[in-house]
Design an enzyme around this catalytic site. Structure first.
Site, short mmCIF file in Angstrom:
data_model
loop_
_atom_site.label_atom_id
_atom_site.label_comp_id
_atom_site.label_asym_id
_atom_site.label_seq_id
_atom_site.Cartn_x
_atom_site.Cartn_y
_atom_site.Cartn_z
N CYS A 179 0.61 1.93 9.07
CA CYS A 179 1.52 1.05 8.36
C CYS A 179 1.00 -0.38 8.21
O CYS A 179 0.87 -1.12 9.17
CB CYS A 179 2.81 1.09 9.17
SG CYS A 179 4.10 0.01 8.69
N GLU B 72 0.82 -1.20 0.00
CA GLU B 72 0.00 0.00 0.00
C GLU B 72 0.86 1.26 0.00
O GLU B 72 2.02 1.23 0.40
CB GLU B 72 -0.93 -0.01 1.21
CG GLU B 72 -0.20 -0.32 2.49
CD GLU B 72 -1.12 -0.64 3.67
OE1 GLU B 72 -2.07 -1.42 3.50
OE2 GLU B 72 -0.86 -0.10 4.74
#
Ligand code: SAH
Ligand code: SF4
Length: 373
Positions: free
Chosen positions: A365, A93
């Protein structure tokens, strides 16, 4: 067979390739500029390349690398997280965070184009408008920090330099439709960049290239868990890239319980490497600190930290923990965060408390990719 990713080539290899295909060398530069100045992502878009060469490029190369499969916007529309699938099915991502913009300019079908002033181009205060991109360097991570969603996934594989670059090009292309650029890049997405050192640096070199994307090293920040040999290597290379170290605890016992890497590289060794870095480069180090309620957010912990950092050219970036499924720790409260900052500053260590961005879209994260792996 998987095609080679076009972003994996540097200009020199691309030039050699064109020569080996019997093409003039200037074709390489045309392709390079198409990729990095116009953000083309298909050979059919290159207006100045002859059709047979475009077809050959399409047969030999992958122009995407990271395919967007899903995106999420935060409720205030200032943060967008995109989930990308790699050619072998792993997901990573990258997150765009907008600062200082009232709302992202969404062009309506019948609206006039935004003026330069409305876009904040060349006007005072544009300096405050930032579009910061957070990119990944690995699918998963081997470091196993207990509070981190990526760490909880384990290690899948390193990203190639081109897969790192491709994340930036994806967002650069998206923002170019609003006629605004990415202003900052933080290498703080999934993975440990210093565990994939060569590919990460090759990606940065490619983004830096003056004939290509020309993105200034000073606007890039790399965050590391604290791999000592690589910190020293990075210091010796005297790059202009900013360095951030994830510290999160001021004593080895606590840090080891949160970050297994601390058993290999304990705090004092990491700080020695940071002193070496400051001596070599004259640049300030940033320490990252995820504030966890009752764990590392007390005034006592701040005092221990200040004692450790005394005399080092640095500052502390504290951010409330983003709670994850695999870890019982909770975010600090506003009052405790403010007290932590004040204790550090009283002891002479500058500290900023960052807001958590995109909390409602799991922008922490690895949180989204972790959920889909
Ligand atoms: N591997 C590198 C960079 C990626 S992590 C590193 O660890 O520095 C980027 C930052 O996010 C690091 O400072 C990391 O400690 C922090 N982080 C990870 N999980 C977090 C969480 N759940 N809440 C807050 N910060 C987190
Ligand atoms: Fe890896 Fe960084 Fe997460 Fe630790 S915090 S597990 S080093 S990505």
């Amino acid at each position: 067979m998987t095609k080679q990713l076009i972003y994996d080539l540097d200009l020199e290899s691309l030039t050699q390739l064109m020569t080996s295909w019997g093409e003039p060398a200037y074709r390489a530069r045309q392709i390079w500029q198409g990729l990095y100045q116009h953000f083309y992502n298909s050979p059919s878009q290159f207006p100045n390349i002859p059709k047979p060469l475009r077809e050959k490029l399409a047969n030999e190369f992958d122009f995407v690398g990271v395919g967007p499969v899903r995106y999420l916007d935060s409720s205030d529309k200032q943060t967008r997280k995109t989930l990308f699938k790699l050619h072998d099915g792993h997901v990573i991502e990258a997150v765009l965070m907008r600062y200082g913009e009232p709302s992202p300019p969404t062009p309506l079908p019948h609206s006039r184009p935004l003026s330069q002033r409305e876009r904040g181009v060349g006007v005072r205060g544009e300096g405050k408008k930032r579009r910061t991109l957070c990119i990944s360097t690995q699918a998963g991570c081997a470091m196993g920090c207990v509070f981190c969603a990526t760490g909880q996934m384990g290690f899948k594989r390193n990203l190639s330099s081109g897969e790192i670059v491709a994340q930036v090009m994806y967002y650069a292309r998206m923002l170019s439709k609003e006629e605004v650029p990415v202003t900052n890049i933080v290498v703080m997405g999934m993975g440990e960049p210093f565990h994939n050192y060569d590919n990460t640096m090759a990606a940065i070199d490619r983004l830096n290239d003056a004939d290509g994307y020309n993105f200034g090293a000073r606007r890039i920040t790399i965050s590391t868990v604290g791999l000592v040999p690589q910190i020293k290597r990075f210091a010796d290379e005297k790059r202009q890239v900013n360095l951030a170290i994830s510290l999160h605890a001021a004593e080895d016992g606590l840090r080891s319980s949160m970050m297994p890497v601390n058993k290999k590289y304990p705090i004092e060794e990491v700080l020695d490497a940071c002193r070496y870095y400051v001596n070599q480069t004259g640049r300030r180090v940033t320490f990252e600190w995820a504030l966890i309620n009752g764990v590392n957010d007390t005034p006592e912990e701040a005092k221990k930290l200040a004692a450790r950092l005394k005399g080092l050219l640095c500052h502390v970036n504290a951010i409330p923990l983003n709670p994850t499924k695999g870890y019982e720790g909770q975010a600090t409260t506003h009052e405790r965060a403010v007290r932590f900052k004040e204790s550090l500053e009283q002891a002479g260590i500058p500290c900023t408390i960052r807001m958590r961005r995109g909390i409602d879209i799991q922008a922490g994260c690895g949180q989204l990719a972790g959920a889909s792996e």
